[in-house]
Write a protein that holds these residues in place. Structure first.
Motif, mmCIF file in Angstrom:
data_model
loop_
_atom_site.group_PDB
_atom_site.id
_atom_site.type_symbol
_atom_site.label_atom_id
_atom_site.label_comp_id
_atom_site.label_asym_id
_atom_site.label_seq_id
_atom_site.Cartn_x
_atom_site.Cartn_y
_atom_site.Cartn_z
ATOM 1 N N VAL A 42 6.148 -1.204 4.495
ATOM 2 C CA VAL A 42 6.481 -0.570 3.221
ATOM 3 C C VAL A 42 5.398 -0.867 2.182
ATOM 4 N N VAL A 43 5.000 -2.137 2.107
ATOM 5 C CA VAL A 43 3.970 -2.530 1.142
ATOM 6 C C VAL A 43 2.664 -1.798 1.418
ATOM 7 N N LYS A 44 2.304 -1.695 2.682
ATOM 8 C CA LYS A 44 1.061 -0.999 3.034
ATOM 9 C C LYS A 44 1.103 0.472 2.655
ATOM 10 N N SER A 45 2.309 1.039 2.623
ATOM 11 C CA SER A 45 2.454 2.443 2.258
ATOM 12 C C SER A 45 2.300 2.665 0.757
ATOM 13 N N GLY A 46 2.223 1.572 -0.009
ATOM 14 C CA GLY A 46 2.086 1.676 -1.456
ATOM 15 C C GLY A 46 3.397 1.904 -2.179
ATOM 16 N N LYS A 47 4.523 1.688 -1.493
ATOM 17 C CA LYS A 47 5.835 1.920 -2.080
ATOM 18 C C LYS A 47 6.502 0.607 -2.487
ATOM 19 N N GLY A 283 4.019 -10.215 -19.665
ATOM 20 C CA GLY A 283 4.461 -11.368 -18.899
ATOM 21 C C GLY A 283 4.643 -11.052 -17.428
ATOM 22 N N MET A 284 5.192 -9.864 -17.153
ATOM 23 C CA MET A 284 5.386 -9.473 -15.767
ATOM 24 C C MET A 284 4.054 -9.323 -15.044
ATOM 25 N N LYS A 285 3.097 -8.687 -15.698
ATOM 26 C CA LYS A 285 1.788 -8.509 -15.065
ATOM 27 C C LYS A 285 1.109 -9.860 -14.811
ATOM 28 N N GLU A 286 1.270 -10.781 -15.753
ATOM 29 C CA GLU A 286 0.680 -12.108 -15.563
ATOM 30 C C GLU A 286 1.312 -12.807 -14.362
ATOM 31 N N SER A 287 2.643 -12.758 -14.273
ATOM 32 C CA SER A 287 3.340 -13.415 -13.167
ATOM 33 C C SER A 287 3.007 -12.763 -11.828
ATOM 34 N N LEU A 288 3.051 -11.437 -11.782
ATOM 35 C CA LEU A 288 2.795 -10.754 -10.517
ATOM 36 C C LEU A 288 1.352 -10.892 -10.072
ATOM 37 N N GLN A 327 4.084 -1.256 -11.119
ATOM 38 C CA GLN A 327 3.582 -0.243 -10.192
ATOM 39 C C GLN A 327 2.233 -0.565 -9.569
ATOM 40 N N ASP A 328 1.465 -1.464 -10.152
ATOM 41 C CA ASP A 328 0.141 -1.776 -9.609
ATOM 42 C C ASP A 328 0.143 -3.001 -8.705
ATOM 43 N N PHE A 329 1.323 -3.478 -8.337
ATOM 44 C CA PHE A 329 1.407 -4.705 -7.543
ATOM 45 C C PHE A 329 2.096 -4.445 -6.207
#
Length: 374
Positions: A42-47, A283-288, A327-329
């Protein structure tokens, strides 16, 4: 066949390559191995799989009453989007006491049937656990003693009692079987939000080593003593912490399959909604970002194991705040909390008459998000 099932079944037919470094995953010998490989696919599919807590058993204005016969077709998420959430979450709190229903009043018989039904449709199920306090007799939020974890580790006065509690959890988890009698693989997320101190296993209530020993003991009992092969183990600290603090109680790679985080949107006193949402995104972007680095280093999946904005006061929150934040993680899934049927303002997903319904539908239909379409 729905789109999510196609992705999951394609992964089940081959050995998946991990998203981190293209390391080959070991041959898929167990239900756990297969689900891990499927989620890497799933992750490899970008979803990103979208999940909702307790979705099939109650919603904002309804609950299942017929435990044995309800077709389990109702869903606030489905009522808005036309699709079930790809992930459904449940909680085992109360299983340790031998209760018929969990701490939110969900019958364990209904929970079992809902979990198996969702998996049969092609979805994924995740379990958290808010066990009661074995030392004081209080609930999971009873932090009146800092000796609880010590008391249930080997040699502690409540160790034997806690093994009984683990046994009851195992009894339930091993009954999750498909139509062919095979174990249904599920995500299992014990001892969550431990970097806070609102649960008896929290940061100020036990040492780093005691927490690690608790996690390892739980793993050892369920997978070793009881031989469960269907649990994918999720490690999920709370939000707003450094990478060092995130990993300070990490039990070790052999005990963890996925790195998670519980991170909710809120509005502080005097703070504007716009500022709060901007802070959530930052904050979410920093954590992810640091979680992604850790996931690659340790060759693990990653997820946003709990999030949401209670009551969802911003009608565009889904596409203007949550989606830009994640969406970018390469997270396998994002799960928002429950829509309580008995607390009108306590909801974390849209329902047909909620002000955010149109935006939630747009979120569900975005290129990044994967739902369970029948």
């Amino acid at each position: 066949m729905n789109k999510l099932s196609i992705i999951l079944l394609s992964a089940a037919s081959a050995v998946a390559l991990a998203a981190c470094g293209n390391k080959e995953v070991k041959p898929m010998e167990t239900p756990k191995d297969r689900l891990v490989a499927q989620l890497f696919d799933v992750v490899k599919s970008g979803k990103i799989l979208y999940g909702h807590q307790d979705d099939l058993v109650y919603g904002h204005a309804w609950k299942v009453e017929d435990v044995k016969n309800d077709p389990l077709e109702r869903s606030d998420v489905k009522a808005v989007t036309g699709a079930f959430p790809a992930i459904v979450g449940f909680d085992l709190g109360g299983i340790e006491m031998g209760w018929e229903a969990n701490l939110d009043g969900v019958s364990f018989d209904l929970m079992r049937r809902a979990a198996v039904t969702h998996a049969a449709r092609g979805g994924v199920v995740t379990f958290s656990w808010h066990p009661r306090n074995p030392l004081t007799g209080g609930d999971a939020w009873d932090v009146s003693s800092d000796q609880v974890v010590a008391s249930i580790l080997e040699g502690g006065e409540k160790h034997d009692l806690f093994l009984q509690w683990l046994g009851r959890a195992a009894d339930f988890l091993e009954t999750l079987k498909d139509a062919d009698g095979q174990p249904v693989a599920v995500l299992f997320r014990p001892w969550h939000e431990h970097t806070g101190s609102w649960f008896w296993w929290g940061e100020n209530l036990c040492s780093e080593q005691q927490y690690k020993d608790l996690f390892r003991m739980t793993y050892g009992y369920l997978t070793g003593t009881r031989g469960l092969t269907n649990l994918v183990w999720v490690y999920s600290p709370g939000s707003g912490i450094t990478p060092q603090r995130y990993m300070s109680r990490y039990p070790g790679d052999e005990f963890v399959d996925m790195l998670g985080s519980d991170d909710y949107q809120s509005v502080g006193g005097g703070q504007s909604l716009a500022d709060a949402e901007a802070g959530y995104i930052a904050g979410m972007k920093e954590s992810l970002t640091f979680m992604n680095a850790l996931a690659q280093e340790h060759e693990k999946l990653m997820c946003l194991s709990e999030t949401g904005f209670e009551g969802i006061p911003d009608p565009s929150w889904w596409t203007s705040t949550l989606l830009p934040a994640i969406q970018d993680f390469p997270i396998a899934y994002v799960l928002t909390w429950r829509n309580a049927h008995d607390k009108p303002g306590h909801f974390y997903a849209a329902w047909p008459e909620s002000g955010d319904a149109a935006d939630f539908k747009a979120f569900a239909e975005s290129d990044n998000i994967l739902m369970l379409n029948e």
